[in-house]
Design a protein around this motif. Structure first.
Motif, short mmCIF file in Angstrom:
data_model
loop_
_atom_site.label_atom_id
_atom_site.label_comp_id
_atom_site.label_asym_id
_atom_site.label_seq_id
_atom_site.Cartn_x
_atom_site.Cartn_y
_atom_site.Cartn_z
N ASP A 1 45.94 46.03 41.86
CA ASP A 1 45.05 45.11 41.70
C ASP A 1 43.66 45.32 42.05
O ASP A 1 42.90 44.87 41.31
CB ASP A 1 45.82 43.62 42.30
N ALA A 2 43.23 45.78 43.13
CA ALA A 2 41.92 46.14 43.78
C ALA A 2 41.17 46.98 42.79
O ALA A 2 39.98 46.78 42.59
CB ALA A 2 42.01 46.51 45.17
N ILE A 3 42.15 48.27 42.31
CA ILE A 3 41.37 49.10 41.47
C ILE A 3 40.97 48.33 40.21
O ILE A 3 40.07 48.67 39.65
CB ILE A 3 42.45 50.21 41.37
N GLU A 4 42.02 47.60 39.53
CA GLU A 4 41.72 47.00 38.19
C GLU A 4 40.59 46.01 38.21
O GLU A 4 39.65 46.09 37.44
CB GLU A 4 43.01 46.26 37.78
N GLU A 5 40.41 45.18 39.56
CA GLU A 5 39.40 44.17 39.55
C GLU A 5 38.22 45.02 39.94
O GLU A 5 36.98 44.60 39.03
CB GLU A 5 39.67 43.33 40.79
N THR A 6 38.02 46.00 40.45
CA THR A 6 36.81 46.73 40.62
C THR A 6 36.51 47.24 39.46
O THR A 6 35.12 47.13 39.30
CB THR A 6 36.84 47.77 41.80
N LEU A 7 37.28 48.08 38.68
CA LEU A 7 36.61 48.77 37.63
C LEU A 7 36.13 47.67 36.27
O LEU A 7 35.39 48.06 35.80
CB LEU A 7 37.78 49.73 37.01
N LEU A 8 37.02 46.50 36.26
CA LEU A 8 36.57 45.58 35.35
C LEU A 8 35.15 45.03 35.87
O LEU A 8 34.17 44.82 35.16
CB LEU A 8 37.44 44.35 35.29
N LYS A 9 35.01 44.62 37.34
CA LYS A 9 33.67 43.90 37.54
C LYS A 9 32.54 45.00 37.53
O LYS A 9 31.44 44.30 37.31
CB LYS A 9 33.92 43.43 39.04
N GLU A 10 32.71 46.05 38.21
CA GLU A 10 31.60 46.96 38.46
C GLU A 10 31.33 48.02 37.08
O GLU A 10 30.20 48.25 36.96
CB GLU A 10 31.77 47.98 39.67
N LEU A 11 32.41 48.13 36.23
CA LEU A 11 32.09 49.14 35.32
C LEU A 11 32.67 48.57 33.86
O LEU A 11 32.58 49.35 32.94
CB LEU A 11 32.87 50.42 35.53
N ASP A 12 33.01 47.40 33.86
CA ASP A 12 33.45 46.57 32.76
C ASP A 12 34.43 47.26 31.89
O ASP A 12 34.25 47.64 30.63
CB ASP A 12 32.19 46.48 31.87
N VAL A 13 35.43 47.76 32.32
CA VAL A 13 36.52 48.80 31.98
C VAL A 13 37.83 48.16 32.26
O VAL A 13 38.10 47.63 33.35
CB VAL A 13 36.43 50.19 32.11
N LYS A 14 38.89 47.80 31.52
CA LYS A 14 40.21 47.58 31.67
C LYS A 14 41.09 48.60 31.08
O LYS A 14 40.87 49.40 30.15
CB LYS A 14 40.73 46.38 30.76
N PRO A 15 42.33 48.68 31.90
CA PRO A 15 43.32 49.72 31.46
C PRO A 15 43.99 49.63 30.03
O PRO A 15 44.01 48.28 29.65
CB PRO A 15 44.26 49.98 32.56
N VAL A 16 44.22 50.38 29.56
CA VAL A 16 44.79 50.28 28.00
C VAL A 16 46.06 50.21 28.13
O VAL A 16 46.84 49.69 27.37
CB VAL A 16 44.44 51.38 27.06
N ARG A 17 46.76 50.62 29.41
CA ARG A 17 48.16 50.51 29.42
C ARG A 17 48.33 50.50 31.27
O ARG A 17 47.63 51.17 32.03
CB ARG A 17 48.76 51.69 29.04
N ARG A 18 49.25 49.71 31.43
CA ARG A 18 49.76 49.49 32.89
C ARG A 18 51.28 49.69 33.09
O ARG A 18 51.89 48.95 32.39
CB ARG A 18 49.20 48.07 33.42
#
Length: 145
Positions: A57-74
Motif C-alpha cells: 500500500d505504501a509503495i502504491e501510494e508513494t508512486l501515485l502521489k510523487e510520480l503520478d503512476v498506478k500499477p497496471v496489475r496487482r
C-alpha cells in the motif's frame, strides 16, 4: 541496453517507500538486458502478511502521489504472502519472508546489475535474518514472538 532513467526513478521511490514501512532486504536489479517486458525488479520482504500488505500500500501510494503512476496489475493481495505490482517499467515483488527464502528470486537475477537504492533501503539488508534469529531465540525462551 540499461534501465531507463524513469525506471530507476520509480525503483528508488518504491524502495524508499518500502524502507519507510520497515521492509527487509530490499534489493533491485536492472533486468533490461535479459527481459523485454520490464526494466527493473524490486524485491522486498516482511515477516508477516499484514506488513506485506502495508508495504505494498505504501509503495502504491508513494508512486501515485510523487510520480503520478498506478500499477497496471496487482497480484497476490488476497493471501498477502507475495504481492506483485506491475508498473510496466518496473515490477515490484513484496514477499513474506518464508516465500522470499523458498523462491530465492535473487538467485535468478544475480547476474544482472544491481540498481543503487536510497540509503534507507540499503540499510534493510540482513534485517530478515536478524528478525528470524530474534524470533527463534524468543521461541526457545518460551516467550511469544
Amino acid at each position: 541496453m540499461t534501465a531507463t532513467d524513469r525506471s530507476i526513478e520509480l525503483t528508488r521511490a518504491a524502495a524508499q517507500a518500502a524502507a519507510d514501512k520497515l521492509a527487509h532486504d530490499i534489493i533491485a536489479y536492472d533486468v533490461s538486458d535479459v527481459l523485454s517486458i520490464t526494466d527493473a525488479f524490486l524485491v522486498a520482504s516482511a515477516p508477516n502478511d499484514r506488513q506485506v500488505k502495508a508495504i505494498v500500500d505504501a509503495i502504491e501510494e508513494t508512486l501515485l502521489k510523487e510520480l503520478d503512476v498506478k500499477p497496471v496489475r496487482r497480484e497476490g493481495e488476497r493471501d498477502g504472502r507475495w504481492v506483485l505490482l506491475d508498473y510496466i517499467d518496473i515490477v515490484v515483488h513484496v514477499q513474506h519472508s518464508e516465500e522470499r527464502v523458498f523462491y530465492a528470486l535473487e538467485r535468478l537475477w544475480k547476474d544482472c546489475p544491481e540498481i543503487a537504492l536510497p540509503d534507507d533501503a540499503v540499510a534493510t539488508r540482513g534485517k530478515g535474518k536478524e528478525h528470524a534469529a530474534a524470533t527463534a531465540a524468543a521461541d526457545e525462551d518460551g516467550e511469544p514472538s
